[in-house]
Scaffold this active site. Structure first.
Site, PDB file in Angstrom:
ATOM      1  N   ASN A 111      -7.337  12.225 -10.828  1.00 27.85           N
ATOM      2  CA  ASN A 111      -8.208  13.029 -11.893  1.00 27.85           C
ATOM      3  C   ASN A 111      -7.933  14.453 -12.264  1.00 27.85           C
ATOM      4  O   ASN A 111      -7.367  15.203 -11.405  1.00 27.85           O
ATOM      5  CB  ASN A 111      -9.738  12.611 -11.686  1.00 27.85           C
ATOM      6  N   GLY A 166      -9.735   4.041  -5.992  1.00 32.84           N
ATOM      7  CA  GLY A 166      -8.538   3.314  -6.178  1.00 32.84           C
ATOM      8  C   GLY A 166      -7.276   3.965  -5.393  1.00 32.84           C
ATOM      9  O   GLY A 166      -7.416   4.277  -4.085  1.00 32.84           O
ATOM     10  N   VAL A 197      -8.835   1.941 -12.622  1.00 37.60           N
ATOM     11  CA  VAL A 197      -9.980   2.517 -13.373  1.00 37.60           C
ATOM     12  C   VAL A 197      -9.919   2.906 -14.808  1.00 37.60           C
ATOM     13  O   VAL A 197     -10.718   2.733 -15.767  1.00 37.60           O
ATOM     14  CB  VAL A 197     -10.652   3.679 -12.550  1.00 37.60           C
ATOM     15  N   TYR A 198      -8.703   3.537 -15.132  1.00 38.46           N
ATOM     16  CA  TYR A 198      -8.383   3.859 -16.625  1.00 38.46           C
ATOM     17  C   TYR A 198      -8.092   3.149 -17.441  1.00 38.46           C
ATOM     18  O   TYR A 198      -7.930   3.367 -18.734  1.00 38.46           O
ATOM     19  CB  TYR A 198      -7.224   5.215 -16.363  1.00 38.46           C
ATOM     20  N   ASP A 224       0.904  -1.282   0.079  1.00 36.00           N
ATOM     21  CA  ASP A 224      -0.073   0.034   0.179  1.00 36.00           C
ATOM     22  C   ASP A 224       0.748   1.302   0.075  1.00 36.00           C
ATOM     23  O   ASP A 224       1.636   1.491   0.876  1.00 36.00           O
ATOM     24  CB  ASP A 224      -0.734   0.014   1.367  1.00 36.00           C
ATOM     25  N   ILE A 225       0.724   1.983  -1.138  1.00 38.68           N
ATOM     26  CA  ILE A 225       1.692   3.188  -1.187  1.00 38.68           C
ATOM     27  C   ILE A 225       1.656   4.230  -0.144  1.00 38.68           C
ATOM     28  O   ILE A 225       2.365   5.136   0.109  1.00 38.68           O
ATOM     29  CB  ILE A 225       1.467   3.762  -2.567  1.00 38.68           C
ATOM     30  N   SER A 248      -2.747   4.651 -14.371  1.00 41.83           N
ATOM     31  CA  SER A 248      -3.619   4.205 -15.409  1.00 41.83           C
ATOM     32  C   SER A 248      -3.840   2.872 -15.466  1.00 41.83           C
ATOM     33  O   SER A 248      -4.842   2.415 -16.137  1.00 41.83           O
ATOM     34  CB  SER A 248      -3.313   4.642 -16.740  1.00 41.83           C
ATOM     35  N   ASP A 299      -6.192   6.847  -5.397  1.00 42.32           N
ATOM     36  CA  ASP A 299      -6.690   8.269  -5.131  1.00 42.32           C
ATOM     37  C   ASP A 299      -7.133   8.509  -3.856  1.00 42.32           C
ATOM     38  O   ASP A 299      -6.812   9.182  -2.933  1.00 42.32           O
ATOM     39  CB  ASP A 299      -7.436   8.855  -6.361  1.00 42.32           C
TER      40      ASP A 299
HETATM   41  N1  AR6 Z   1      -1.296   1.619  -2.950  1.00 43.33           N
HETATM   42  C1  AR6 Z   1      -1.041   1.253  -4.089  1.00 43.33           C
HETATM   43  N2  AR6 Z   1      -1.583   1.030  -5.446  1.00 43.33           N
HETATM   44  C2  AR6 Z   1      -2.995   1.007  -5.236  1.00 43.33           C
HETATM   45  C3  AR6 Z   1      -3.287   1.217  -4.126  1.00 43.33           C
HETATM   46  C4  AR6 Z   1      -2.784   1.575  -3.034  1.00 43.33           C
HETATM   47  N3  AR6 Z   1      -3.435   1.886  -1.676  1.00 43.33           N
HETATM   48  N4  AR6 Z   1      -4.934   0.974  -4.207  1.00 43.33           N
HETATM   49  C5  AR6 Z   1      -4.967   0.994  -5.761  1.00 43.33           C
HETATM   50  N5  AR6 Z   1      -3.745   0.798  -6.133  1.00 43.33           N
HETATM   51  P1  AR6 Z   1      -6.450   3.546  -9.991  1.00 43.33           P
HETATM   52  P2  AR6 Z   1      -6.040   4.850 -12.520  1.00 43.33           P
HETATM   53  C6  AR6 Z   1      -3.393   0.487  -7.464  1.00 43.33           C
HETATM   54  O1  AR6 Z   1      -7.547   3.095 -10.539  1.00 43.33           O
HETATM   55  O2  AR6 Z   1      -6.213   3.620 -13.433  1.00 43.33           O
HETATM   56  C7  AR6 Z   1      -9.534   7.332  -9.433  1.00 43.33           C
HETATM   57  O3  AR6 Z   1     -10.707   7.299  -9.032  1.00 43.33           O
HETATM   58  C8  AR6 Z   1      -4.593  -0.295  -8.437  1.00 43.33           C
HETATM   59  O4  AR6 Z   1      -4.653  -1.738  -8.057  1.00 43.33           O
HETATM   60  O5  AR6 Z   1      -6.304   3.926  -8.545  1.00 43.33           O
HETATM   61  O6  AR6 Z   1      -5.110   5.875 -12.888  1.00 43.33           O
HETATM   62  C9  AR6 Z   1      -9.003   8.812  -9.953  1.00 43.33           C
HETATM   63  O7  AR6 Z   1      -9.955   9.644  -9.012  1.00 43.33           O
HETATM   64  C10 AR6 Z   1      -4.038  -0.114  -9.774  1.00 43.33           C
HETATM   65  O8  AR6 Z   1      -2.973  -1.047 -10.171  1.00 43.33           O
HETATM   66  O9  AR6 Z   1      -5.618   4.595 -10.947  1.00 43.33           O
HETATM   67  C11 AR6 Z   1      -9.053   8.628 -11.314  1.00 43.33           C
HETATM   68  O10 AR6 Z   1     -10.446   9.150 -11.535  1.00 43.33           O
HETATM   69  C12 AR6 Z   1      -3.260   1.396  -9.704  1.00 43.33           C
HETATM   70  O11 AR6 Z   1      -3.221   1.601  -8.357  1.00 43.33           O
HETATM   71  C13 AR6 Z   1      -8.909   7.308 -11.703  1.00 43.33           C
HETATM   72  O12 AR6 Z   1      -9.203   6.526 -10.764  1.00 43.33           O
HETATM   73  C14 AR6 Z   1      -3.938   2.373 -10.424  1.00 43.33           C
HETATM   74  O13 AR6 Z   1      -5.420   2.365 -10.172  1.00 43.33           O
HETATM   75  C15 AR6 Z   1      -7.512   6.908 -12.175  1.00 43.33           C
HETATM   76  O14 AR6 Z   1      -7.151   5.557 -12.763  1.00 43.33           O
END
Ligand code: AR6
Length: 181
Positions: free
Chosen positions: A31, A39, A131-132, A17-18, A128, A41
């Site tokens: 975003n 996610g 969700v992206y 977890d980052i 990305s 964020d």
């Molecule tokens: N620590 C590290 N990595 C994580 C954590 C964490 N605690 N939680 C999730 N991930 P995403 P995106 C990973 O969807 O695709 C948001 O709603 C996750 O498993 O967080 O760039 C924003 O507001 C995945 O591999 O980001 C934007 O609207 C990675 O982080 C949108 O999502 C990125 O997934 C951005 O989408």
């Protein structure tokens, strides 16, 4: 939490977890509105506290929404990390919308800000790749190449690449073994 040093010196892949990273700055996959979300964020906003949202809103009030591939910096508030660097990765739309170039740009924009702020240690998530919808097998070499270049050019001293999800960690580890063998 698994932590593996692979490839260049001072480059680590971490399955974890980052928000827990003990580094100078963590990167947020934000975003354009810097409004928080799901996610990584959402996790960063929960851990940093409500001041992070206010800081994002102040930036947007001044300079408008953040363009894809760009990055801005805020304090880390309740996080261990002193700074959060927010970037917006591209939404995957099939690959014909400069998504690869924009993903690379997102990593580079973060590294450039880190250099400007004299940040020595940084943690990245897989921008990305949630969700992206960016395909993991395409995102991994772009991300690893960009970060490798950042270390080579001495823009940053130490990088921790946090992969939260087991499958994402596995894909990035395989790709790192292939790239850095
Ligand atoms: N620590 C590290 N990595 C994580 C954590 C964490 N605690 N939680 C999730 N991930 P995403 P995106 C990973 O969807 O695709 C948001 O709603 C996750 O498993 O967080 O760039 C924003 O507001 C995945 O591999 O980001 C934007 O609207 C990675 O982080 C949108 O999502 C990125 O997934 C951005 O989408």
């Amino acid at each position: 939490m698994d932590k593996i040093r692979i490839g260049p010196e001072n480059f680590y892949l971490v399955h974890g977890d980052i928000t827990k990273a003990k580094v100078d700055a963590i990167v947020n996959a934000a975003n354009p509105q810097l409004a928080g979300g799901g996610g990584v964020d959402g996790a960063i906003h929960r851990a940093a506290g409500p001041d992070l949202l206010k800081a994002g809103q102040e930036i947007v009030a001044k300079q408008g929404f953040l363009a894809t591939g760009e990055a801005v910096i805020t304090p880390g508030f309740n996080l261990y990390a002193r700074h959060v660097i927010h970037t917006v990765g591209p939404i995957w739309q099939g690959g014909r919308n400069r998504e690869k170039e924009l993903l690379k740009k997102a990593y580079f924009s973060c590294l450039k800000l880190a250099y400007d702020y004299k940040i020595k240690t940084i943690a990245f998530p897989a921008i990305s790749c949630g969700v992206y919808g960016f395909p993991l097998d395409l995102a991994a070499p772009i991300a690893l190449d960009a970060l490798n270049e950042g270390l080579k050019n001495k823009w940053i001293q130490e990088i921790y690449f946090y992969l939260y999800n087991k499958e994402v960690f596995r894909v990035f580890l395989e790709e790192a073994k292939r790239l850095f063998k």
